[in-house]
Design an enzyme around this catalytic site. Structure first.
Site, PDB file in Angstrom:
ATOM      1  N   ASP A  85     -81.145 -26.825  41.235  1.00 19.32           N
ATOM      2  CA  ASP A  85     -82.116 -25.585  41.808  1.00 19.32           C
ATOM      3  C   ASP A  85     -83.614 -25.760  41.472  1.00 19.32           C
ATOM      4  O   ASP A  85     -84.003 -26.211  40.547  1.00 19.32           O
ATOM      5  CB  ASP A  85     -81.521 -24.256  40.835  1.00 19.32           C
ATOM      6  CG  ASP A  85     -81.389 -23.016  41.541  1.00 19.32           C
ATOM      7  OD1 ASP A  85     -82.386 -22.612  42.425  1.00 19.32           O
ATOM      8  OD2 ASP A  85     -80.424 -22.475  41.719  1.00 19.32           O
TER       9      ASP A  85
ATOM     10  N   ASP B  11     -85.187 -21.865  45.515  1.00 23.17           N
ATOM     11  CA  ASP B  11     -85.127 -20.567  45.110  1.00 23.17           C
ATOM     12  C   ASP B  11     -86.072 -19.652  45.628  1.00 23.17           C
ATOM     13  O   ASP B  11     -87.626 -20.184  45.824  1.00 23.17           O
ATOM     14  CB  ASP B  11     -85.289 -20.217  43.393  1.00 23.17           C
ATOM     15  CG  ASP B  11     -84.890 -18.839  43.191  1.00 23.17           C
ATOM     16  OD1 ASP B  11     -83.813 -18.511  43.208  1.00 23.17           O
ATOM     17  OD2 ASP B  11     -85.888 -18.109  42.614  1.00 23.17           O
TER      18      ASP B  11
ATOM     19  N   GLU C  14     -83.435 -20.722  49.831  1.00 23.90           N
ATOM     20  CA  GLU C  14     -83.037 -19.411  49.629  1.00 23.90           C
ATOM     21  C   GLU C  14     -83.832 -18.575  50.095  1.00 23.90           C
ATOM     22  O   GLU C  14     -85.130 -18.454  49.690  1.00 23.90           O
ATOM     23  CB  GLU C  14     -82.682 -19.074  48.017  1.00 23.90           C
ATOM     24  CG  GLU C  14     -82.066 -17.956  47.994  1.00 23.90           C
ATOM     25  CD  GLU C  14     -82.437 -16.951  46.719  1.00 23.90           C
ATOM     26  OE1 GLU C  14     -81.574 -16.047  46.548  1.00 23.90           O
ATOM     27  OE2 GLU C  14     -83.456 -17.165  46.333  1.00 23.90           O
TER      28      GLU C  14
ATOM     29  N   HIS D 206     -74.078 -16.471  42.364  1.00 28.88           N
ATOM     30  CA  HIS D 206     -74.129 -15.954  41.380  1.00 28.88           C
ATOM     31  C   HIS D 206     -74.887 -14.615  41.291  1.00 28.88           C
ATOM     32  O   HIS D 206     -74.930 -14.011  40.167  1.00 28.88           O
ATOM     33  CB  HIS D 206     -74.987 -16.821  40.383  1.00 28.88           C
ATOM     34  CG  HIS D 206     -76.293 -17.142  40.896  1.00 28.88           C
ATOM     35  ND1 HIS D 206     -76.575 -17.998  42.067  1.00 28.88           N
ATOM     36  CD2 HIS D 206     -77.527 -16.673  40.373  1.00 28.88           C
ATOM     37  CE1 HIS D 206     -77.887 -17.895  42.337  1.00 28.88           C
ATOM     38  NE2 HIS D 206     -78.515 -17.264  41.298  1.00 28.88           N
ATOM     39  N   ASP D 207     -75.403 -14.183  42.459  1.00 27.25           N
ATOM     40  CA  ASP D 207     -76.016 -12.588  42.654  1.00 27.25           C
ATOM     41  C   ASP D 207     -75.203 -11.757  43.045  1.00 27.25           C
ATOM     42  O   ASP D 207     -75.753 -10.577  43.458  1.00 27.25           O
ATOM     43  CB  ASP D 207     -77.199 -13.116  43.454  1.00 27.25           C
ATOM     44  CG  ASP D 207     -78.422 -13.803  42.666  1.00 27.25           C
ATOM     45  OD1 ASP D 207     -78.565 -13.885  41.586  1.00 27.25           O
ATOM     46  OD2 ASP D 207     -79.353 -14.361  43.391  1.00 27.25           O
TER      47      ASP D 207
HETATM   48  O1  TEU Z   1     -82.518 -14.536  44.027  1.00 25.28           O
HETATM   49  C1  TEU Z   1     -83.520 -13.915  44.932  1.00 25.28           C
HETATM   50  C2  TEU Z   1     -83.326 -12.581  45.425  1.00 25.28           C
HETATM   51  O2  TEU Z   1     -83.691 -11.982  46.278  1.00 25.28           O
HETATM   52  C3  TEU Z   1     -82.299 -11.763  44.674  1.00 25.28           C
HETATM   53  O3  TEU Z   1     -82.917 -11.002  43.934  1.00 25.28           O
HETATM   54  C4  TEU Z   1     -81.332 -11.068  45.284  1.00 25.28           C
HETATM   55  O4  TEU Z   1     -82.036 -10.070  46.192  1.00 25.28           O
HETATM   56  C5  TEU Z   1     -80.551 -10.247  44.519  1.00 25.28           C
HETATM   57  O5  TEU Z   1     -80.157 -10.959  43.339  1.00 25.28           O
HETATM   58  C6  TEU Z   1     -79.173  -9.499  45.448  1.00 25.28           C
HETATM   59  O6  TEU Z   1     -78.725  -8.611  44.358  1.00 25.28           O
HETATM   60  C7  TEU Z   1     -82.875 -15.729  43.367  1.00 25.28           C
HETATM   61  C8  TEU Z   1     -81.980 -16.020  42.354  1.00 25.28           C
HETATM   62  O7  TEU Z   1     -80.569 -16.462  43.176  1.00 25.28           O
HETATM   63  C9  TEU Z   1     -81.787 -14.983  41.442  1.00 25.28           C
HETATM   64  O8  TEU Z   1     -80.581 -15.297  40.547  1.00 25.28           O
HETATM   65  C10 TEU Z   1     -83.053 -14.832  40.644  1.00 25.28           C
HETATM   66  O9  TEU Z   1     -82.772 -13.863  39.682  1.00 25.28           O
HETATM   67  C11 TEU Z   1     -84.323 -14.536  41.602  1.00 25.28           C
HETATM   68  O10 TEU Z   1     -84.220 -15.434  42.711  1.00 25.28           O
HETATM   69  C12 TEU Z   1     -85.297 -14.922  40.957  1.00 25.28           C
HETATM   70  O11 TEU Z   1     -85.726 -16.269  40.402  1.00 25.28           O
END
Ligand code: TEU
Ligand code: CA
Length: 558
Positions: free
Chosen positions: A98, A199, A256, A328-329
Site C-alpha cells: 500500500d 491510497d 484507489e 477493508h473499508d
Molecule cells: O480510503 C479512502 C476512502 O475514500 C474511504 O474513506 C472510503 O470512502 C470509506 O472508507 C468508505 O467507507 C482509503 C483507505 O482505504 C482507508 O482505509 C483510509 O482510512 C483512507 O484512505 C485514508 O488513508
C-alpha cells in the site's frame, strides 16, 4: 488489447492486523502471514496486496504513516519483511504494498518539523493557511466528519487534512515532496516489491487557491471534493511518477480513486498514455450509501447492472478494470449483496462468479473466500474504527439520533465488519490468536472458518479455487468482451463474454426467489456446456430454465 501478467492474475488483499497473529499479542503480524502462504497458494491467487505495514501510531490503522521505510512495531521488523517477500517469491507469489502518500501521520518527522514554525524547511511539505475571521480557511469537510482544517496553536495557522486530524495532507505542489516519495518508492521496489496499491491517489492535486465548495449534491459525497478529486495537476504528478519510478519496473499499479467516472479512469490508466495499470472505482460501492444521512439505503439490481456495464464498456479496449466486491473499508459482500442466512454459501459463490467473470483483474479480500459475514457488536465500545466512532459521535451527540438507531446503521456500514479477525478454525481465538484479539471476533467463527471450508469439498473456498483455475486455463475469462443481456430484468444479471469466436454466458440470480431465465432471441446458440455453477444442474432446455435462489451458471455456448 495487450496481454500482461497483471491482467491475468488474481489479487488477494490482506489486512495484516486481522489476518494471523504469530506471537499471541492479539495483533496480526508479518510472521503470521508467512505461516499462511501455503494456504494462499492452495487457493491459487498470484498476488498479495498488503494494507499498510509501515510505522504508524494507528490513528487509522496504518493509513497514518510515521516512517515509510520501516515496519510497524507490532507487525515485526524489516528482517521479517525480507523473509516474507522471499517466502512469497519462492512460491511464485508477488507482493503489492500500500502506498499512502496523500497524507502522513502527524507523528511523521516531516510534520513534526513542519508545525514548528512558519519558516521551518519542512513547512511547505504540508498545506498551511491562515484562518478566516470566522474560522478555517475554507468550508471543506473531512471524510471522517468535521472540518478538513485543524488549527495548530504553535503558529496559529491551519493545516489541511482530508481524513483524520492526525493525517495531514502532503503538499504535492512542492517538488521536494515528490522527490522524497519517488525515492521511497525506488527503495521498496529495489528491495523486492512487485507493485503498489495507491491510497486515494486521485486526491493529490488540490485546486489553486483552495476555493470554498458548493453545497453537497450529486455524486460528490464530501463537501469540497470538486476541488481535490482529479485536480488540475493530478495527471502531471502521476506522469512524473511514471517517468521517474514506475516505468523502470515490471509492476502492478492500482490507484484507489473515489468519485471517479469511467472517463476519469481512462485518463489515469489508458493502455498507452496512462500512468497506472488500473483503478478502484466506487460507483457500485456507493449505491447503498445515503450520503446525506451518513447511512444506508436499499440498492437496486438495475443500478448495479447499469454501473458495472458502464465501467465494462467504458474501459473496453482502452483501459483495464479492477473488480472487487469487498475490501477493508466495506461491509462483507455476502451480507450486502447476497444473503448471510440460509443462502450464505450459495450467495457467496454467486457473488464470486460475478466478480471473476467480469472483464478485469479480480481482487479477493481476506475471509471473502470462506464467506465471512458482517458482525453486529452490541456496543459502540466494541468498535475500533475511527470513522465508525466519529460518525456515531456526530449522530448521537450533534444530530440527536437515538443511539440504538445509530448502532443499527453501524452494524450495516461499519468498516469493522471487514476487520474482525480472519476465522481460521473453531478453536478459541478462531485460530487467529492464542491471546486476546485486538478487536472482537465475529461470534460465528465456530461454524464459518477455514478449517471447516478445507474439509468440505462443496465449500465457498473450493468454489473460489475452481474459478481461479478456470481463469488460468481459459483466456476468455480474462480477455473476453463483456456484453449485458436482459438489461430490464429485476432479479437476474446476465451477460456474455466473447473472444475469438468463443462465447460464455453468465447467468446470476441476485435474489432468494426463483425467476425464469429466457435467452433473448438475438443470442444465437443451440447447445450450452456448463463451465461452473453453484448448484447441481441436470440436462434440459438451455435457452429457458428456472433459477434457484442465488443460483449462478456459466455456460460455454455453441
Ligand atoms: O480510503 C479512502 C476512502 O475514500 C474511504 O474513506 C472510503 O470512502 C470509506 O472508507 C468508505 O467507507 C482509503 C483507505 O482505504 C482507508 O482505509 C483510509 O482510512 C483512507 O484512505 C485514508 O488513508
Ligand atoms: Ca502479533
Amino acid at each position: 488489447m495487450n496481454k500482461t501478467w497483471w491482467k491475468e492474475c488474481v489479487v488477494y488483499q490482506i489486512y495484516p492486523r486481522s489476518f494471523a497473529d504469530s506471537n499471541g499479542d492479539g495483533i496480526g503480524d508479518l510472521r503470521g502471514i508467512l505461516g499462511k502462504l501455503d494456504y494462499l497458494k492452495t487457493l491459487g491467487v498470484d498476488v498479495i496486496w498488503l494494507s499498510p505495514v509501515y510505522k504508524s501510531p494507528n490513528d487509522d490503522n496504518g493509513y497514518d504513516i510515521s516512517d515509510y521505510q520501516d515496519i510497524m512495531t507490532e507487525f515485526g521488523t524489516l528482517a521479517d519483511w525480507d523473509e516474507l517477500v522471499a517466502g512469497m517469491h519462492a512460491r511464485g507469489l508477488k507482493l503489492v504494498m500500500d502506498l499512502v502518500v496523500n497524507h502522513t501521520s502527524d507523528d511523521h518527522p516531516w510534520f513534526v518539523e513542519s508545525r514548528k514554525s512558519k519558516d521551518n524547511p519542512y513547512r511547505d511539505y504540508y498545506i498551511w493557511r491562515p484562518g478566516k475571521a470566522d474560522g478555517p480557511p475554507n468550508n471543506w469537510q473531512a471524510f471522517f466528519t468535521g472540518s478538513a482544517w485543524e488549527l495548530d496553536p504553535a503558529t496559529g495557522e491551519y493545516y489541511l487534512h482530508l481524513f483524520t486530524r492526525r493525517q495531514p495532507d502532503l503538499n504535492w505542489e512542492n517538488p521536494k515532496v515528490r522527490r522524497e516519495v519517488f525515492d521511497m518508492m525506488h527503495w521498496w521496489l529495489k528491495r523486492g516489491v512487485d507493485g503498489f496499491r495507491m491510497d486515494v491517489i486521485n486526491m493529490l492535486s488540490k485546486a489553486p487557491g483552495l476555493p470554498d465548495a458548493a453545497p453537497l449534491g450529486g455524486s460528490r459525497h464530501v463537501q469540497g471534493s470538486e476541488h481535490f478529486i482529479c485536480g488540475p495537476r493530478l495527471t502531471e504528478f502521476l506522469g512524473e511518477m511514471k517517468r521517474d519510478v514506475l516505468s523502470h519496473y515490471d509492476i502492478l499499479t492500482v490507484g484507489e480513486t473515489p468519485m471517479v467516472s469511467p472517463d476519469d479512469a481512462v485518463a489515469l490508466t489508458h493502455e498507452e498514455t496512462g500512468a497506472l495499470n488500473m483503478v478502484f472505482q466506487f460507483e457500485h460501492m456507493d449505491l447503498d450509501r445515503n450520503f446525506a444521512e451518513q447511512g444506508s439505503q436499499p440498492w437496486k439490481l438495475q443500478d448495479l447492472k447499469a454501473v458495472m456495464t458502464r465501467w465494462q464498456k467504458g474501459l473496453e479496449g482502452r483501459a483495464w478494470n479492477s473488480n472487487y466486491l469487498s475490501n477493508h473499508d466495506q461491509p462483507r459482500p455476502v451480507s450486502r449483496y447476497g444473503d448471510d442466512g440460509p443462502y450464505r454459501v450459495v450467495s457467496a459463490k454467486m457473488l464470486a462468479t460475478f466478480n471473476h467473470l467480469l472483464q478485469g483483474t479480480p481482487y479477493i479480500y481476506q475471509g471473502e473466500e470462506i464467506g465471512m459475514t458482517n458482525v453486529a457488536f452490541p456496543s459502540i465500545d466494541d468498535y475500533n474504527d475511527v470513522a465508525t466512532r466519529n460518525v456515531y459521535r456526530v449522530q448521537t451527540q450533534e444530530l440527536g439520533l437515538d443511539p440504538q438507531v445509530a448502532l443499527a446503521g453501524i452494524h450495516k456500514r461499519s468498516r469493522d465488519n471487514a476487520r474482525t479477525p480472519m476465522q481460521w478454525s473453531g478453536a478459541p481465538g478462531a485460530g487467529f490468536t492464542t491471546g486476546a484479539p485486538w478487536i472482537k471476533l465475529n461470534p460465528n467463527y465456530p461454524t464459518i472458518n477455514v478449517e471447516q471450508a478445507l474439509a468440505d469439498p462443496d465449500s465457498v473456498f473450493y468454489y473460489y479455487q475452481t474459478l481461479i483455475q478456470l481463469r488460468k486455463a481459459n483466456p476468455i475469462f480474462v480477455y473476453g468482451t463483456y456484453d449485458m443481456i436482459l438489461p430490464e430484468h429485476d432479479e437476474i444479471y446476465a451477460f456474455t463474454r466473447t473472444l475469438d469466436g468463443e462465447r460464455l454466458l453468465v447467468v446470476l440470480n441476485f435474489t432468494a426467489t426463483s425467476p425464469e431465465f429466457a435467452a433473448p432471441a438475438e443470442l444465437a446458440y443451440s447447445s450450452a456446456e456448463l463451465v461452473i455453477g453453484n448448484y447441481p444442474v441436470e440436462a434440459g432446455d438451455v435457452r429457458r430454465f428456472t433459477l434457484r435462489p442465488y443460483e449462478a451458471r456459466v455456460y460455454r455456448l455453441a
